[in-house]
Scaffold this active site. Structure first.
Site, PDB file in Angstrom:
ATOM      1  N   SER A  20       0.807  -1.224   0.000  1.00  0.00           N
ATOM      2  CA  SER A  20       0.000   0.000   0.000  1.00  0.00           C
ATOM      3  C   SER A  20       0.833   1.262   0.000  1.00  0.00           C
ATOM      4  O   SER A  20       0.303   2.356  -0.188  1.00  0.00           O
ATOM      5  CB  SER A  20      -0.905   0.010   1.232  1.00  0.00           C
ATOM      6  OG  SER A  20      -0.122   0.158   2.409  1.00  0.00           O
ATOM      7  N   GLY A  22       2.535   2.004   2.758  1.00  0.00           N
ATOM      8  CA  GLY A  22       2.720   2.257   4.177  1.00  0.00           C
ATOM      9  C   GLY A  22       3.834   1.406   4.756  1.00  0.00           C
ATOM     10  O   GLY A  22       4.391   0.524   4.096  1.00  0.00           O
ATOM     11  N   ASP A  24       3.723  -0.898   7.136  1.00  0.00           N
ATOM     12  CA  ASP A  24       3.422  -2.300   7.433  1.00  0.00           C
ATOM     13  C   ASP A  24       3.644  -3.208   6.225  1.00  0.00           C
ATOM     14  O   ASP A  24       4.374  -4.206   6.300  1.00  0.00           O
ATOM     15  CB  ASP A  24       1.972  -2.433   7.923  1.00  0.00           C
ATOM     16  CG  ASP A  24       1.724  -1.656   9.204  1.00  0.00           C
ATOM     17  OD1 ASP A  24       2.666  -1.515  10.001  1.00  0.00           O
ATOM     18  OD2 ASP A  24       0.589  -1.194   9.408  1.00  0.00           O
ATOM     19  N   CYS A 112     -13.599  -3.866   1.301  1.00  0.00           N
ATOM     20  CA  CYS A 112     -12.429  -3.842   0.427  1.00  0.00           C
ATOM     21  C   CYS A 112     -11.661  -5.152   0.524  1.00  0.00           C
ATOM     22  O   CYS A 112     -11.254  -5.735  -0.489  1.00  0.00           O
ATOM     23  CB  CYS A 112     -11.540  -2.659   0.797  1.00  0.00           C
ATOM     24  SG  CYS A 112     -10.118  -2.432  -0.290  1.00  0.00           S
ATOM     25  N   GLY A 136       0.280  -6.896   5.099  1.00  0.00           N
ATOM     26  CA  GLY A 136       0.839  -6.349   6.323  1.00  0.00           C
ATOM     27  C   GLY A 136      -0.153  -6.240   7.456  1.00  0.00           C
ATOM     28  O   GLY A 136       0.063  -5.469   8.394  1.00  0.00           O
ATOM     29  N   CYS A 208      -9.869   5.690   3.111  1.00  0.00           N
ATOM     30  CA  CYS A 208      -8.967   6.179   2.062  1.00  0.00           C
ATOM     31  C   CYS A 208      -9.659   7.087   1.055  1.00  0.00           C
ATOM     32  O   CYS A 208      -9.059   8.042   0.569  1.00  0.00           O
ATOM     33  CB  CYS A 208      -8.291   5.003   1.358  1.00  0.00           C
ATOM     34  SG  CYS A 208      -9.400   3.939   0.395  1.00  0.00           S
TER      35      CYS A 208
END
Length: 368
Positions: A20, A22, A24, A112, A136, A208
């Site tokens: 993503s 990010g 994680d 999602c 993650g 998001c």
């Protein structure tokens, strides 16, 4: 080395990592590469941020896509961006809008995972001949006697199992979660060890596709007719005021009720057919019975065998509560809480646990 429990040498084991941008998912990818797996990183283009925010030139999480690409380059793995905007709009955004219009409080992150990530992306991973898909998420997949089991993350402050309750057994057998036994501090320490630029990147706080938390603004853009005014009424049906649209309310809300009251009032019920928002005292929010639909069951033991040996979460931030699984005369499944809870909303999920194990869960459609 991270052992994924796949009976092949790591170098011959292909894993697709959902990246993503990010910290994680970046650390998950780096750990896979460090462990010698054949790693492919994939980032999803899910929506046009500029269109949602009505700002020209602002691409969907463009920085996140860039960050994911930079991490992939740093750790030496191929990286691809898949455009799933149409699938995301159909499976997540449209559902989010319609749920609010029905007076519900949806959880788009579950939808999602249920649709785009663990259905479409997972199929793409299979098409790439992957042996597993890695994310993650802070959950644990523990191999049982016959199949993989979904368990809460070891760190209760980071546990994301509530959002993954709709994962099917087939999906769970293909998924791996290398961060499930870690704390966030440990993850960031790994990111620093790998020299990743995202090591100190803040966690995302909002949904998001909802800029600045403005749910009503997104809904109005998608459905201009959504913000029709209606009455705010008390428990007896007396009109107390007018509101600008039911999408501005959720069960349990106590602010911005568009009424004058010297004592605190709370949203107790939303009636979409009449566009009425019903308010009452805090005690009017108490519910002990929660009815579920679209149940996903992950245990090999039948649901009714657990009876009263379960705990449930009706919000992601809740501590699990003791409860029982029951059937009524119409064979509807409902959860009887040992103690009444306040502000349970249709559209939310009820996730069922036995200790740390996620047995399954369903969508709340009514309470009593």
């Amino acid at each position: 080395m991270i052992d994924l429990g796949i009976n092949k040498p790591a170098a011959e084991t292909r894993v697709v990592v959902a990246m993503s941008g990010g910290v994680d998912s970046s650390v998950a990818a780096a750990l896979m590469a460090e462990s010698g797996y054949d790693v492919i990183g994939i980032t999803l283009q899910l929506y046009d941020y500029g269109q949602m925010a009505q700002k020209k030139g602002a691409c969907c999480a463009g920085q996140d896509i860039y960050d994911a690409a930079m991490v992939a380059e740093k750790i030496g793995i191929p990286h691809y961006v898949f455009n799933y905007e149409d699938k995301f709009k159909e499976g997540v955004i449209n559902d989010f809008v319609e749920s609010y219009l029905q007076g519900e409080t949806p959880i788009p992150c579950v939808k999602c995972n249920q649709t785009v990530k663990f259905k479409d992306l997972l199929q793409a991973a299979r098409d790439l001949n992957a042996d597993a898909m890695v994310t993650g998420h802070y959950v644990q997949r523990i191999q049982g006697d016959n199949a993989g089991e979904l368990h809460a993350g070891a760190d209760p402050n980071r546990d994301q199992s509530y959002f993954l309750f709709a994962t099917t057994q087939e999906q769970l057998d293909f998924l791996r979660f290398p961060l499930g036994h870690m704390s966030k501090d440990e993850t960031r320490a790994h990111a620093a060890r790998f020299g990743l630029e995202v090591a100190d990147k803040p966690d995302s706080q909002d949904i998001c596709f909802v800029p600045n938390g403005d749910y009503a603004g997104v809904i109005q853009k998608m459905r201009p007719d959504a913000l029709e005014p209606g009455d705010v009424v008390d428990m007896q049906g007396n009109v107390l005021g007018q509101h600008p649209g039911i999408v501005n309310f959720t069960i349990g809300q106590r602010r911005r009720l568009y009424i004058n009251s010297v004592v605190p009032k709370y949203v107790v019920k939303i009636i979409p057919e009449t566009r009425q928002v019903v308010v009452g005292d805090k005690d009017d929010l108490q519910r002990q019975r929660v009815y579920l639909k679209d149940i996903n069951w992950l245990s090999e033991i039948p649901m009714n065998a657990y009876a009263d040996s379960i705990q449930v979460k009706i919000r992601s931030s809740n501590t699990p509560m003791s409860a029982s699984i029951l059937l009524d005369t119409a064979d509807e499944v409902y959860i009887e809480l040992d103690e009444a809870e306040f502000g349970i909303s249709p559209g939310q999920a009820c996730v069922i646990y036995n200790g740390s194990r996620v047995l399954g869960g369903g969508w709340i459609y009514k309470t009593s």
